[in-house]
Design an enzyme around this catalytic site. Structure first.
Site, PDB file in Angstrom:
ATOM      1  N   TRP A 107     -40.464  -1.796 -52.742  1.00 24.27           N
ATOM      2  CA  TRP A 107     -39.135  -1.843 -53.382  1.00 24.27           C
ATOM      3  C   TRP A 107     -38.415  -3.230 -53.359  1.00 24.27           C
ATOM      4  O   TRP A 107     -38.026  -3.717 -54.247  1.00 24.27           O
ATOM      5  CB  TRP A 107     -38.266  -0.682 -53.069  1.00 24.27           C
ATOM      6  CG  TRP A 107     -38.565   0.550 -53.943  1.00 24.27           C
ATOM      7  CD1 TRP A 107     -39.091   1.860 -52.977  1.00 24.27           C
ATOM      8  CD2 TRP A 107     -38.935   0.915 -54.973  1.00 24.27           C
ATOM      9  NE1 TRP A 107     -39.405   2.790 -53.924  1.00 24.27           N
ATOM     10  CE2 TRP A 107     -39.411   2.212 -55.271  1.00 24.27           C
ATOM     11  CE3 TRP A 107     -38.712   0.154 -56.438  1.00 24.27           C
ATOM     12  CZ2 TRP A 107     -39.490   2.794 -56.513  1.00 24.27           C
ATOM     13  CZ3 TRP A 107     -39.156   0.804 -57.584  1.00 24.27           C
ATOM     14  CH2 TRP A 107     -39.449   2.161 -57.382  1.00 24.27           C
ATOM     15  N   ASP A 182     -30.411  -2.393 -50.364  1.00 21.46           N
ATOM     16  CA  ASP A 182     -30.977  -1.304 -51.404  1.00 21.46           C
ATOM     17  C   ASP A 182     -31.125  -0.200 -50.475  1.00 21.46           C
ATOM     18  O   ASP A 182     -32.348  -0.080 -49.473  1.00 21.46           O
ATOM     19  CB  ASP A 182     -32.181  -1.523 -52.053  1.00 21.46           C
ATOM     20  CG  ASP A 182     -32.992  -0.568 -52.644  1.00 21.46           C
ATOM     21  OD1 ASP A 182     -32.422   0.613 -52.701  1.00 21.46           O
ATOM     22  OD2 ASP A 182     -34.074  -0.600 -53.285  1.00 21.46           O
ATOM     23  N   LYS A 206     -32.434  10.600 -54.571  1.00 24.40           N
ATOM     24  CA  LYS A 206     -33.170  10.806 -53.431  1.00 24.40           C
ATOM     25  C   LYS A 206     -32.341  11.527 -52.489  1.00 24.40           C
ATOM     26  O   LYS A 206     -32.914  12.538 -51.930  1.00 24.40           O
ATOM     27  CB  LYS A 206     -33.531   9.394 -52.613  1.00 24.40           C
ATOM     28  CG  LYS A 206     -34.178   8.299 -53.424  1.00 24.40           C
ATOM     29  CD  LYS A 206     -35.539   8.595 -54.084  1.00 24.40           C
ATOM     30  CE  LYS A 206     -36.010   7.660 -55.149  1.00 24.40           C
ATOM     31  NZ  LYS A 206     -36.108   6.392 -54.813  1.00 24.40           N
TER      32      LYS A 206
HETATM   33  C1  LIG Z   1     -36.654   5.390 -55.976  1.00 21.01           C
HETATM   34  C2  LIG Z   1     -36.144   3.923 -55.300  1.00 21.01           C
HETATM   35  C3  LIG Z   1     -35.921   2.886 -56.303  1.00 21.01           C
HETATM   36  C4  LIG Z   1     -35.976   3.017 -57.879  1.00 21.01           C
HETATM   37  O1  LIG Z   1     -34.984   3.693 -58.139  1.00 21.01           O
HETATM   38  P1  LIG Z   1     -34.721   3.989 -59.679  1.00 21.01           P
HETATM   39  O2  LIG Z   1     -33.371   4.822 -59.798  1.00 21.01           O
HETATM   40  O3  LIG Z   1     -35.856   4.729 -60.290  1.00 21.01           O
HETATM   41  O4  LIG Z   1     -34.643   2.693 -60.504  1.00 21.01           O
HETATM   42  C5  LIG Z   1     -35.727   1.556 -55.683  1.00 21.01           C
HETATM   43  N1  LIG Z   1     -35.658   1.287 -54.645  1.00 21.01           N
HETATM   44  C6  LIG Z   1     -35.907   2.360 -53.508  1.00 21.01           C
HETATM   45  C7  LIG Z   1     -35.632   2.137 -52.168  1.00 21.01           C
HETATM   46  C8  LIG Z   1     -36.088   3.520 -53.908  1.00 21.01           C
HETATM   47  O5  LIG Z   1     -36.380   4.617 -52.923  1.00 21.01           O
END
Ligand SMILES: *Cc1c(COP(=O)(O)O)cnc(C)c1O
Length: 372
Positions: A107, A182, A206
């Site tokens: 990511w 993030d 999540k």
């Molecule tokens: C799931 C995830 C993403 C992507 O998320 P989207 O909402 O599908 O763009 C980005 N970073 C992390 C750490 C994730 O777990």
């Protein structure tokens, strides 16, 4: 097709707390006081106000968000933030500044590559050569004093690698570079000191709600960096000035975020409590892996193991497949690893009950006995 709820180890969209789904079901046809469902009322109505304000208040309480931080609820998922962050935080000097990225897995790698479409990126640490098994420590990092920001991913969802401390915060603050994080896959899973970040964000699907809403916590002074010439829906400052309602926000997703954060505050009792529960679940699975004599192999180095996502492999791909299929028959579903890395992965977010982790641990022990 199963008619009953199973233990769902999906990495995202992921399991939601049962009391949240029950409450949503109860109120689906008629939100109390609204005479209609939450999906059928104006986002500017009296009935919706306590939902968006309540979600914000709950997040402020849970994380002790300092008063000089704003909370935004945006659409476009985490991926849109990969672009919005450089668009806004590079500021007006897009041509001359750059940002530092710490790449610790899929990511943050993707985030760096998206940011590179907007401006100049320095990857100051990359865990790829070592297989993304760990995070860096402060002494390995050399942050550029004039970087627009330093970017990290707190928990790499695919590799299952998590910071236990954020090693860049001390060094970043020394040079006064804001830390951007993030936190999509460990948001609200444990207490976090927000004041060490310039911006922290998470897509909801999540740990905080359904897909469709992304939560951004941004230090107020950074809003002044947004250049005038970007579209309003991508402009943090204009979004903040309009309380995330420049246009229709994702009302139903926000409603579920409100219920999830109510559940965390009132049923669970806050982030200290959920942190303990999360660590207990993770400890069960990692102990099983460690005691299996190499039958199950984890991915991350021990100190960086994720409390949220537990990737593991068996001695062969055939056994991985067999495990996944038999676990499914036993009511333990969505255990396949990410399509990019294969293997298996158990995601055990806030809403996964401890019984689910126990059931998986017991299944692992049994499977090893039969196939080891
Ligand atoms: C799931 C995830 C993403 C992507 O998320 P989207 O909402 O599908 O763009 C980005 N970073 C992390 C750490 C994730 O777990």
């Amino acid at each position: 097709m199963s008619e009953k709820r199973l233990y769902n180890f999906s990495a995202g969209p992921a399991v939601l707390p049962l009391p949240v789904l029950q409450k949503a079901q109860e109120e689906l046809l008629c939100l109390p006081g609204a005479g209609a469902s939450v999906m059928e009322i104006s986002h500017r109505s009296k009935a919706f106000e306590p939902i968006i304000n309540g979600a914000e208040d709950n997040i402020r309480k849970l994380l002790n968000v300092p008063a000089n931080y704003r909370i935004l609820f945006l659409q476009g998922g985490a991926l849109l933030q990969f672009g919005m962050i450089p668009m806004n935080l590079f500021g007006k000097e897009l041509q001359t500044v750059s940002a530092d990225y710490i790449v610790t897995g899929s990511w943050s790698k993707k985030a760096a590559s998206e940011a590179g479409l907007i401006g100049r990126i320095n990857t100051i640490w990359d865990g790829k050569a070592a297989g993304y098994k760990r995070k860096p420590v402060s002494s390995e990092l050399d942050i550029n004093e004039d970087a627009a920001y330093v970017y990290i991913c707190s928990n790499e969802t695919i590799e299952g690698v998590q910071y236990q401390q954020y090693p860049v915060s001390a060094s970043a603050s020394k040079v006064n570079v804001p830390l951007v994080c993030d936190a999509s896959s460990d948001f609200l899973s444990k207490p976090v000191d927000i004041s060490q970040f310039g911006l922290l964000y998470a897509c909801a699907q999540k740990n905080a709600g359904p897909a469709g809403v992304t939560i951004i916590i941004i230090r107020e002074d950074l809003l002044d960096r947004s250049p005038d010439n970007i579209p309003s829906l991508l402009h943090y400052k204009r979004l903040a000035e309009n309380k995330s309602m420049l246009n229709t926000p994702p009302t139903f997703a926000l409603y579920i975020v409100k219920l999830v954060t109510d559940w965390l505050l009132n049923d669970i009792g806050g982030l200290d409590k959920i942190d303990i529960l999360n660590r207990e679940k993770a400890a069960l699975l990692y102990a099983m892996i460690d005691q299996s004599g190499g039958f199950y192999r984890g991915h991350a180095d021990k100190e960086y193991r994720s409390v949220m996502n537990v990737p593991f492999r068996l001695p062969s791909e055939e056994l991985d497949k067999k495990f996944e299929a038999e676990a499914k028959s036993a009511g333990l579903v969505t255990l396949g690893g990410h399509r990019s890395v294969g293997g298996l992965r158990a995601s055990i977010y806030n809403a996964m009950p401890k019984e689910g982790a126990v059931a998986l641990r017991d299944f692992m022990a049994d499977f090893q006995k039969k196939n080891g």
